[in-house]
Each structure stands twice: as structure tokens, then as C-alpha cells.
Write a protein that holds these residues in place. Structure first.
Motif, PDB file in Angstrom:
ATOM      1  N   UNK A 146       0.823  -1.214   0.000  1.00  0.00           N
ATOM      2  CA  UNK A 146       0.000   0.000   0.000  1.00  0.00           C
ATOM      3  C   UNK A 146       0.862   1.273   0.000  1.00  0.00           C
ATOM      4  N   UNK A 147       2.178   1.117  -0.074  1.00  0.00           N
ATOM      5  CA  UNK A 147       3.144   2.213  -0.109  1.00  0.00           C
ATOM      6  C   UNK A 147       3.148   3.044   1.177  1.00  0.00           C
ATOM      7  N   UNK A 148       2.862   2.401   2.278  1.00  0.00           N
ATOM      8  CA  UNK A 148       2.961   3.021   3.600  1.00  0.00           C
ATOM      9  C   UNK A 148       4.248   2.512   4.259  1.00  0.00           C
ATOM     10  N   UNK A 149       5.358   2.992   3.735  1.00  0.00           N
ATOM     11  CA  UNK A 149       6.660   2.474   4.141  1.00  0.00           C
ATOM     12  C   UNK A 149       6.996   2.791   5.591  1.00  0.00           C
ATOM     13  N   UNK A 150       6.577   3.946   6.069  1.00  0.00           N
ATOM     14  CA  UNK A 150       6.857   4.294   7.473  1.00  0.00           C
ATOM     15  C   UNK A 150       6.165   3.318   8.425  1.00  0.00           C
ATOM     16  N   UNK A 166      12.584  -5.117   1.411  1.00  0.00           N
ATOM     17  CA  UNK A 166      11.371  -4.897   0.625  1.00  0.00           C
ATOM     18  C   UNK A 166      11.016  -3.423   0.547  1.00  0.00           C
ATOM     19  N   UNK A 167      11.130  -2.727   1.660  1.00  0.00           N
ATOM     20  CA  UNK A 167      10.855  -1.292   1.684  1.00  0.00           C
ATOM     21  C   UNK A 167      11.832  -0.555   0.768  1.00  0.00           C
ATOM     22  N   UNK A 222      13.690   8.901   0.257  1.00  0.00           N
ATOM     23  CA  UNK A 222      12.994   8.046   1.220  1.00  0.00           C
ATOM     24  C   UNK A 222      13.802   6.768   1.447  1.00  0.00           C
ATOM     25  N   UNK A 223      14.339   6.202   0.381  1.00  0.00           N
ATOM     26  CA  UNK A 223      15.155   4.998   0.518  1.00  0.00           C
ATOM     27  C   UNK A 223      16.344   5.283   1.441  1.00  0.00           C
TER      28      UNK A 223
END
Length: 135
Positions: free
Chosen positions: A26-30, A51-52, A64-65
């Protein structure tokens, strides 16, 4: 007194892994990072972190990475991902960011214990033994 069973621990681990994977999808990496930090096993945390990082890189969200790289536990993994992000910056023509990340990766590799950390040499010519006319 109750004791946790192996089955309960496995169920908890599986639930955390699935939750983290759902957040990544869902692209909620935090949020995925928070779930990963609750995992007891280092290899499971690392798997989620990778994975993130992969998904962040695929979305070309290199800043972000980079934020997630600081959460990695081993210097080997940190250095590897810093280099991966630097490569992406090179591909898009941002050599300044790439240089900074490569310098940071070099600093991180210096914290790796063992003989391998002492043998990395970048940008130097082989030493010549002039007394014998050989390299």
C-alpha cells in the motif's frame, strides 16, 4: 503462569510479516518500518527492510530509501544500499548526491570488522618495487 509456545511465536511472526508486507504493498513504508522494528528475528526485520528499500527505489524515491538505510542493522547492508542509491543518482545525472552517498558508504565500510575491511583500496595505482624492476 502461562508460557508462550513456539506456535504462538510463529503466529505472531507471521502476522507481523504479513502486516508489514501489506503496508509495503500500500506504499505506507513508514508503517511497514514500525512493524519491522517489532519483529524479534533480525533476518525477518532485514527482509522487510529490503522490501521497503526495493519498493522505494522502484518508485524513484531515493531520498525516502536513504532514510530507511539508516535503520539497517549491519554496516555491510548499509554500505550495499548506499551504493545502490548512489548508482541510481548517477543514472539520473545527479553526481553530487552520488558522491556524497559513496563517501558515506566508504565510511560505513571502515566500521566492518575483519580483514576484508582493511583491504579495500579505491583509486590508487599498484605499488612498484623499483629495487627489482617489478611491480
Amino acid at each position: 503462569m502461562t508460557y508462550p509456545t513456539i506456535e504462538a511465536a510463529n503466529l505472531q511472526s507471521a502476522a507481523l510479516r504479513l502486516t508489514a508486507e501489506d503496508f509495503i504493498w500500500a506504499q505506507h513504508y513508514d508503517l511497514a518500518l514500525l512493524v519491522a522494528q517489532a519483529m524479534k528475528e533480525e533476518y525477518e526485520r532485514s527482509s522487510i527492510m529490503e522490501g521497503i528499500l526495493v519498493k522505494s527505489m522502484q518508485r524513484e524515491d531515493y531520498a525516502k530509501a536513504y532514510q530507511f538505510v539508516t535503520s539497517l542493522e549491519t554496516p555491510e547492508r548499509k554500505a550495499r544500499w548506499l551504493i545502490a542509491i548512489a548508482r541510481q543518482y548517477i543514472q539520473i545525472g545527479n553526481s553530487q548526491e552520488a558522491s556524497q552517498l559513496l563517501a558515506q558508504a566508504l565510511q560505513v565500510t571502515r566500521t566492518i570488522e575483519g580483514p576484508e575491511s582493511k583491504t579495500l583500496v579505491f583509486g590508487t595505482e599498484p605499488q612498484r618495487d623499483c629495487s627489482r624492476g617489478r611491480l
